[in-house]
Design an enzyme around this catalytic site. Structure first.
Site, PDB file in Angstrom:
ATOM      1  N   HIS A   1       0.841  -1.198   0.000  1.00  0.00           N
ATOM      2  CA  HIS A   1       0.000   0.000   0.000  1.00  0.00           C
ATOM      3  C   HIS A   1       0.880   1.253   0.000  1.00  0.00           C
ATOM      4  O   HIS A   1       0.675   2.177  -0.806  1.00  0.00           O
ATOM      5  CB  HIS A   1      -0.899  -0.031   1.247  1.00  0.00           C
ATOM      6  CG  HIS A   1      -1.718   1.189   1.446  1.00  0.00           C
ATOM      7  ND1 HIS A   1      -3.053   1.265   1.100  1.00  0.00           N
ATOM      8  CD2 HIS A   1      -1.414   2.410   1.978  1.00  0.00           C
ATOM      9  CE1 HIS A   1      -3.521   2.452   1.396  1.00  0.00           C
ATOM     10  NE2 HIS A   1      -2.548   3.170   1.931  1.00  0.00           N
ATOM     11  N   GLU A   2       1.849   1.276   0.897  1.00  0.00           N
ATOM     12  CA  GLU A   2       2.738   2.442   0.994  1.00  0.00           C
ATOM     13  C   GLU A   2       3.609   2.586  -0.245  1.00  0.00           C
ATOM     14  O   GLU A   2       3.964   3.703  -0.635  1.00  0.00           O
ATOM     15  CB  GLU A   2       3.614   2.328   2.250  1.00  0.00           C
ATOM     16  CG  GLU A   2       2.850   2.318   3.564  1.00  0.00           C
ATOM     17  CD  GLU A   2       2.020   3.576   3.782  1.00  0.00           C
ATOM     18  OE1 GLU A   2       2.370   4.639   3.226  1.00  0.00           O
ATOM     19  OE2 GLU A   2       1.011   3.487   4.515  1.00  0.00           O
TER      20      GLU A   2
ATOM     21  N   HIS B   1       1.857   4.791  -2.720  1.00  0.00           N
ATOM     22  CA  HIS B   1       2.038   6.218  -2.415  1.00  0.00           C
ATOM     23  C   HIS B   1       3.431   6.695  -2.828  1.00  0.00           C
ATOM     24  O   HIS B   1       3.589   7.767  -3.412  1.00  0.00           O
ATOM     25  CB  HIS B   1       1.861   6.461  -0.907  1.00  0.00           C
ATOM     26  CG  HIS B   1       0.470   6.254  -0.405  1.00  0.00           C
ATOM     27  ND1 HIS B   1      -0.644   6.785  -1.021  1.00  0.00           N
ATOM     28  CD2 HIS B   1       0.004   5.585   0.687  1.00  0.00           C
ATOM     29  CE1 HIS B   1      -1.724   6.456  -0.343  1.00  0.00           C
ATOM     30  NE2 HIS B   1      -1.364   5.724   0.691  1.00  0.00           N
TER      31      HIS B   1
END
Length: 351
Positions: free
Chosen positions: A17-18, A21
């Site tokens: 997920h990170e 980003h």
């Protein structure tokens, strides 16, 4: 050892997920100051380029610290060109969307991988008929193989069940009986069933059950992609419905789980083989993606909402309102985390 593996798998999902980003932030020229695997005290750190990469003590995911972004002070800003806060609202929205998208995309890849190739599947062959139901009344017999419904080719019993549940009007069934291929029209009846949330619902049915016969079916690239999309959408929809049922009280808050419960379930899934474990990993990955899109200020969805406001109104949200909404968001998130942790412990001690 299995418990540790489950913990690492969960940590990887949050790390992935990170990573979303991180990659989109770098694409827009935002300086990423820290990319950490895990939280808390940094056990190992190394700087490459402008970013410090770290391995931290608590292996539950990770975080990306972008220049100009400060979770402890939502009103802080930095006007430098490589700052997150200097980017346009649209660019910031894309950076925020990237994390949830990576989770959902990872699940899609797992489903595609499962679907591709040769598989042993339950064939769409009739093994039982319910009295006075549409299938019996139409003349379908035990042993018939259902080939198509309204032109949709069936490879598995799952395909058959899914299409019937989506059928509201009279449908044309193409069936194979020995060497003969026949067509019959069937209008499904609505029958009462219990859905995954314990509610009584009415769904279309024709009154047949499978024979249990298995067969080898090959699924090519395009079929695998189609099934991957369908499974991702279906499971994402189910998660959204589950949250809705939780909010309105259909699902009790005692069913809410936390990190401990998730790791427990993943640990048990490993005992049933890698296929079931990966299916659960995909479901949890979708869960992380969907939950992070909810409009709670502490989550990506809340920040997206703030940026949408700025994009539409051409001015940022009032600072005081943003500050208190962010505090409220953190309060809601911490409350849910505590409730999930309490429920996890309660379940453990009851076992």
């Amino acid at each position: 050892m299995n418990f540790v593996f489950a913990l690492i798998a969960l940590s990887f999902l949050i790390f992935f997920h990170e990573l979303g980003h991180f990659l989109v932030a770098r694409l827009f020229g935002v300086k990423v100051e820290v990319f950490s695997i895990g939280f808390g005290k940094k056990l190992f750190k190394k700087t490459y380029g402008d970013t410090e990469y770290a391995l931290s003590l608590i292996p539950l995911g990770g975080y990306v610290k972008m220049k100009g972004q400060d979770d402890s002070d939502p009103l802080s800003k930095n006007a430098d060109l490589d700052s997150y806060t200097s980017k346009t609202p649209f660019q910031r929205i894309l950076i925020l969307l990237a994390g949830p998208f990576f989770n959902i995309f990872l699940a899609f890849l797992i489903y595609v991988g499962f679907s591709y190739g040769n598989h042993q599947v339950l064939l769409p062959i009739v093994g039982g008929l319910q009295k006075d139901m549409p299938a019996e009344q139409s003349g379908i017999l035990i042993g018939d193989r259902i080939l198509e419904i309204n032109g949709n080719v069936l490879k598995t019993w799952f395909d058959l069940a899914h299409i019937i549940q989506e059928t509201k009007d009279k449908a044309t069934f193409k069936i194979q009986r020995g060497e003969e291929v026949l067509e019959v029209g069937i209008l499904p009846f609505e029958v009462e069933r219990t859905n995954p949330f314990g509610e009584k619902v009415k769904i279309p049915a024709i009154g047949i059950s499978p024979s249990g016969e298995m067969g080898n079916v090959y699924c090519g690239v395009f079929d695998a992609l189609r099934l991957g999309i369908w499974q991702t959408i279906a499971n994402g929809t189910l998660i959204i419905q589950g949250i809705e049922k939780l909010i309105v009280g259909v699902v009790p808050t005692s069913e809410l789980g936390g990190v401990v419960g998730i790791v427990q379930v993943m640990n048990k899934a490993q005992e049933n083989g890698i296929a079931q474990f990966l299916a659960l990993v995909a479901l949890i990955s979708i869960n992380l993606g969907v939950l992070n899109l909810f409009p709670i200020p502490a989550l990506d969805g809340g920040h997206i909402l703030f940026n949408l406001y700025e994009l539409i109104m051409r001015r940022p949200l009032n600072e005081k309102a943003m500050y208190y909404l962010t505090l409220l968001g953190w309060g809601i998130l911490l409350g849910l985390m505590c409730l999930g942790f309490y429920n996890d412990l309660n379940r453990i001690f009851k076992e």
